[in-house]
Design a protein around this motif. Structure first.
Motif, PDB file in Angstrom:
ATOM      1  N   PRO A 118       0.023   8.660   4.113  1.00 29.75           N
ATOM      2  CA  PRO A 118      -1.314   8.117   4.297  1.00 29.75           C
ATOM      3  C   PRO A 118      -1.133   6.490   4.297  1.00 29.75           C
ATOM      4  O   PRO A 118      -1.804   5.892   3.609  1.00 29.75           O
ATOM      5  N   THR A 119      -0.524   5.737   5.024  1.00 27.33           N
ATOM      6  CA  THR A 119      -0.136   4.368   4.990  1.00 27.33           C
ATOM      7  C   THR A 119      -1.326   3.539   5.299  1.00 27.33           C
ATOM      8  O   THR A 119      -1.568   2.683   4.656  1.00 27.33           O
ATOM      9  N   THR A 120      -2.477   4.061   6.122  1.00 25.75           N
ATOM     10  CA  THR A 120      -3.445   3.252   6.466  1.00 25.75           C
ATOM     11  C   THR A 120      -4.456   3.501   5.251  1.00 25.75           C
ATOM     12  O   THR A 120      -5.325   2.424   5.140  1.00 25.75           O
ATOM     13  N   LEU A 121      -4.328   4.563   4.439  1.00 21.48           N
ATOM     14  CA  LEU A 121      -5.348   4.787   3.411  1.00 21.48           C
ATOM     15  C   LEU A 121      -4.809   3.850   2.345  1.00 21.48           C
ATOM     16  O   LEU A 121      -5.606   3.231   1.557  1.00 21.48           O
ATOM     17  N   ILE A 122      -3.664   3.276   2.269  1.00 22.51           N
ATOM     18  CA  ILE A 122      -3.083   2.325   1.400  1.00 22.51           C
ATOM     19  C   ILE A 122      -3.518   0.916   1.717  1.00 22.51           C
ATOM     20  O   ILE A 122      -3.883   0.164   0.850  1.00 22.51           O
ATOM     21  N   PHE A 123      -3.751   0.942   3.055  1.00 25.12           N
ATOM     22  CA  PHE A 123      -4.164  -0.592   3.488  1.00 25.12           C
ATOM     23  C   PHE A 123      -5.713  -0.563   2.913  1.00 25.12           C
ATOM     24  O   PHE A 123      -5.975  -1.430   2.538  1.00 25.12           O
ATOM     25  N   LEU A 124      -6.447   0.455   3.044  1.00 22.86           N
ATOM     26  CA  LEU A 124      -7.907   0.571   2.720  1.00 22.86           C
ATOM     27  C   LEU A 124      -7.956   0.379   1.317  1.00 22.86           C
ATOM     28  O   LEU A 124      -8.725  -0.753   0.688  1.00 22.86           O
ATOM     29  N   PHE A 125      -7.082   0.827   0.409  1.00 24.98           N
ATOM     30  CA  PHE A 125      -7.222   0.726  -1.205  1.00 24.98           C
ATOM     31  C   PHE A 125      -6.832  -0.642  -1.552  1.00 24.98           C
ATOM     32  O   PHE A 125      -6.879  -1.106  -2.421  1.00 24.98           O
ATOM     33  N   ALA A 126      -5.771  -1.221  -0.638  1.00 26.96           N
ATOM     34  CA  ALA A 126      -5.322  -2.484  -1.139  1.00 26.96           C
ATOM     35  C   ALA A 126      -6.550  -3.640  -0.883  1.00 26.96           C
ATOM     36  O   ALA A 126      -6.656  -4.487  -1.664  1.00 26.96           O
ATOM     37  N   PHE A 127      -7.310  -3.348   0.366  1.00 27.33           N
ATOM     38  CA  PHE A 127      -8.172  -4.229   0.683  1.00 27.33           C
ATOM     39  C   PHE A 127      -9.502  -4.179  -0.567  1.00 27.33           C
ATOM     40  O   PHE A 127     -10.105  -5.055  -0.844  1.00 27.33           O
ATOM     41  N   VAL A 128      -9.693  -2.770  -0.826  1.00 19.60           N
ATOM     42  CA  VAL A 128     -10.810  -2.686  -1.681  1.00 19.60           C
ATOM     43  C   VAL A 128     -10.237  -3.233  -3.115  1.00 19.60           C
ATOM     44  O   VAL A 128     -11.213  -3.668  -3.870  1.00 19.60           O
ATOM     45  N   THR A 129      -9.121  -3.187  -3.460  1.00 19.05           N
ATOM     46  CA  THR A 129      -8.527  -3.741  -4.772  1.00 19.05           C
ATOM     47  C   THR A 129      -8.441  -5.206  -4.742  1.00 19.05           C
ATOM     48  O   THR A 129      -9.251  -5.841  -5.824  1.00 19.05           O
ATOM     49  N   SER A 155      -1.939  -8.998   9.811  1.00 21.72           N
ATOM     50  CA  SER A 155      -1.362  -7.795   9.389  1.00 21.72           C
ATOM     51  C   SER A 155      -2.302  -6.889   9.557  1.00 21.72           C
ATOM     52  O   SER A 155      -2.221  -5.565   9.995  1.00 21.72           O
ATOM     53  N   ALA A 156      -3.651  -7.252   9.176  1.00 26.45           N
ATOM     54  CA  ALA A 156      -4.744  -6.146   9.018  1.00 26.45           C
ATOM     55  C   ALA A 156      -5.272  -5.978  10.559  1.00 26.45           C
ATOM     56  O   ALA A 156      -5.395  -4.647  10.694  1.00 26.45           O
ATOM     57  N   ALA A 157      -5.407  -6.894  11.468  1.00 27.83           N
ATOM     58  CA  ALA A 157      -5.692  -6.731  12.747  1.00 27.83           C
ATOM     59  C   ALA A 157      -4.809  -5.898  13.432  1.00 27.83           C
ATOM     60  O   ALA A 157      -4.998  -4.882  14.226  1.00 27.83           O
ATOM     61  N   SER A 158      -3.263  -6.238  13.250  1.00 22.20           N
ATOM     62  CA  SER A 158      -2.484  -5.352  13.972  1.00 22.20           C
ATOM     63  C   SER A 158      -2.339  -3.839  13.428  1.00 22.20           C
ATOM     64  O   SER A 158      -2.308  -2.905  14.340  1.00 22.20           O
ATOM     65  N   SER A 159      -2.604  -3.722  11.954  1.00 21.73           N
ATOM     66  CA  SER A 159      -2.571  -2.317  11.631  1.00 21.73           C
ATOM     67  C   SER A 159      -3.974  -1.474  11.981  1.00 21.73           C
ATOM     68  O   SER A 159      -3.872  -0.401  12.128  1.00 21.73           O
ATOM     69  N   ALA A 160      -5.234  -2.278  12.332  1.00 24.16           N
ATOM     70  CA  ALA A 160      -6.015  -1.587  12.732  1.00 24.16           C
ATOM     71  C   ALA A 160      -5.961  -1.082  14.190  1.00 24.16           C
ATOM     72  O   ALA A 160      -6.433  -0.103  14.745  1.00 24.16           O
ATOM     73  N   ILE A 161      -5.400  -1.969  15.212  1.00 28.25           N
ATOM     74  CA  ILE A 161      -5.104  -1.779  16.278  1.00 28.25           C
ATOM     75  C   ILE A 161      -4.047  -0.303  16.687  1.00 28.25           C
ATOM     76  O   ILE A 161      -4.467   0.641  17.233  1.00 28.25           O
ATOM     77  N   ILE A 162      -3.093  -0.388  15.642  1.00 32.07           N
ATOM     78  CA  ILE A 162      -2.311   0.692  15.594  1.00 32.07           C
ATOM     79  C   ILE A 162      -3.071   2.083  15.088  1.00 32.07           C
ATOM     80  O   ILE A 162      -3.056   3.115  15.779  1.00 32.07           O
ATOM     81  N   LEU A 213       5.738  -2.183   7.122  1.00 26.75           N
ATOM     82  CA  LEU A 213       6.026  -3.509   7.185  1.00 26.75           C
ATOM     83  C   LEU A 213       4.944  -4.524   7.172  1.00 26.75           C
ATOM     84  O   LEU A 213       4.863  -5.389   6.431  1.00 26.75           O
ATOM     85  N   LEU A 214       3.825  -3.927   7.959  1.00 24.61           N
ATOM     86  CA  LEU A 214       2.428  -4.766   7.991  1.00 24.61           C
ATOM     87  C   LEU A 214       1.816  -4.415   6.655  1.00 24.61           C
ATOM     88  O   LEU A 214       1.327  -5.413   5.935  1.00 24.61           O
ATOM     89  N   LEU A 215       2.131  -3.362   5.796  1.00 24.43           N
ATOM     90  CA  LEU A 215       1.519  -3.037   4.722  1.00 24.43           C
ATOM     91  C   LEU A 215       2.064  -3.899   3.769  1.00 24.43           C
ATOM     92  O   LEU A 215       1.238  -4.586   2.856  1.00 24.43           O
ATOM     93  N   PHE A 216       3.263  -4.268   3.541  1.00 21.94           N
ATOM     94  CA  PHE A 216       4.017  -5.120   2.738  1.00 21.94           C
ATOM     95  C   PHE A 216       3.497  -6.506   2.916  1.00 21.94           C
ATOM     96  O   PHE A 216       3.264  -7.291   1.746  1.00 21.94           O
ATOM     97  N   MET A 217       3.351  -7.156   4.107  1.00 19.15           N
ATOM     98  CA  MET A 217       2.737  -8.336   4.459  1.00 19.15           C
ATOM     99  C   MET A 217       1.517  -8.559   3.987  1.00 19.15           C
ATOM    100  O   MET A 217       1.011  -9.639   3.316  1.00 19.15           O
ATOM    101  N   PHE A 218       0.578  -7.423   4.323  1.00 16.49           N
ATOM    102  CA  PHE A 218      -0.765  -7.651   3.857  1.00 16.49           C
ATOM    103  C   PHE A 218      -1.247  -7.384   2.339  1.00 16.49           C
ATOM    104  O   PHE A 218      -1.753  -8.280   1.970  1.00 16.49           O
ATOM    105  N   ALA A 219      -0.389  -6.490   1.643  1.00 14.67           N
ATOM    106  CA  ALA A 219      -0.686  -6.608   0.140  1.00 14.67           C
ATOM    107  C   ALA A 219      -0.072  -7.860  -0.457  1.00 14.67           C
ATOM    108  O   ALA A 219      -0.561  -8.282  -1.448  1.00 14.67           O
ATOM    109  N   GLY A 220       1.032  -8.044   0.044  1.00 15.58           N
ATOM    110  CA  GLY A 220       1.718  -9.575  -0.455  1.00 15.58           C
ATOM    111  C   GLY A 220       0.769 -10.697  -0.292  1.00 15.58           C
ATOM    112  O   GLY A 220       0.732 -11.587  -1.148  1.00 15.58           O
TER     113      GLY A 220
END
Length: 246
Positions: A118-129, A155-162, A213-220
């Motif tokens: 659930p990569t996109t779910l990790i995006f969500l919780f990274a943003f929530v954190t 990175s967030a915009a790119s992941s949201a489009i995907i 890759l986008l997740l690592f960029m986003f979280a970083g």
């Protein structure tokens, strides 16, 4: 919504969701037992409860989470676009949210033939954190590092489009369940799966790999913003965050 209240709220929501997913098999067993179904109909009963019961629970969780993100972004001075991105992150994580620990036939009904991380779910919780740690304009927080903030936005915009592309098959499947049959769900799934591959010469790169890759960029980038703000708060008096940078 204040930072502390937001953190408490999303923690309770997350714990409730985890408990709901883990407890789904037990809830299904209790529901099937309560109906006193015959052996040849218990499968259908389990499918109905597993599909619509989980859908209701996920809908409640998603609505509450998006409402909290909207309230926090509005108070912290961030764009409401982040709510849209969060929505697509949730939709793209449907396999884990809807079929995880659920009745086996639910996955087939929704066209979920395999599980992904659930990569996109990790995006969500990274943003929530990030929203739980970062001080916004309501707390006189210091401005985020422009380069890091732009990287997080890109990175967030790119992941949201995907994620939006990955969610098309879900809308088609739900339309079939509702009686609106514009295109076969299996055909939609195959089209989406084929579109999630990029061919470079003789090599194939999946967009789900790009998501990591986008997740690592986003979280970083978000981590760097939080760390930089902490250092700035110790060195200089905080300044108000400009809404224009969001």
């Amino acid at each position: 919504m204040s930072r502390g209240k937001f953190a408490t709220y999303v923690c309770l929501l997350t714990v409730a969701l985890i408990a709901f997913i883990i407890g789904t098999p037990f809830l299904l067993k209790a529901a099937v037992s309560a109906t006193h179904c015959a052996p040849d109909t218990c499968g259908a009963v389990g499918l109905v409860f597993g599909l619509y019961g989980r859908m209701l629970g996920v809908l409640i969780f998603g609505t509450a989470m998006l409402a909290a993100i909207f309230a926090r972004c509005r108070r912290a001075g961030l764009s409401s676009w982040w709510v849209v991105a969060s929505l697509f992150w949730l939709l793209a994580a449907r396999d884990a949210l809807m079929a995880g620990l659920n009745f086996w036939a639910v996955g087939f009904s929704l066209g979920i033939l395999s599980f992904r991380w659930p990569t996109t779910l990790i995006f969500l919780f990274a943003f929530v954190t990030f929203l739980s740690l970062w001080k916004g304009s309501d707390e006189n927080g210091s401005d985020p590092t422009p380069r890091s903030w732009k990287m997080a936005q890109a990175s967030a915009a790119s992941s949201a489009i995907i994620s939006a592309v990955m969610s098309i098959s879900l809308f088609v499947t739900l339309a079939w369940i509702g009686g609106l049959r514009l295109i076969n769900p299996q055909s939609a799934i195959m089209i989406i799966q084929n579109s999630l591959y990029v061919r470079i010469g003789t090599q194939f790169i999946t967009l789900t790999t790009v998501l990591w890759l986008l997740l690592f960029m986003f979280a970083g980038a978000l981590m760097r913003i939080v760390v930089s703000q902490g250092r700035a708060n110790r060195q200089v008096p905080p300044t108000r965050f400009s809404r224009g940078t969001s």
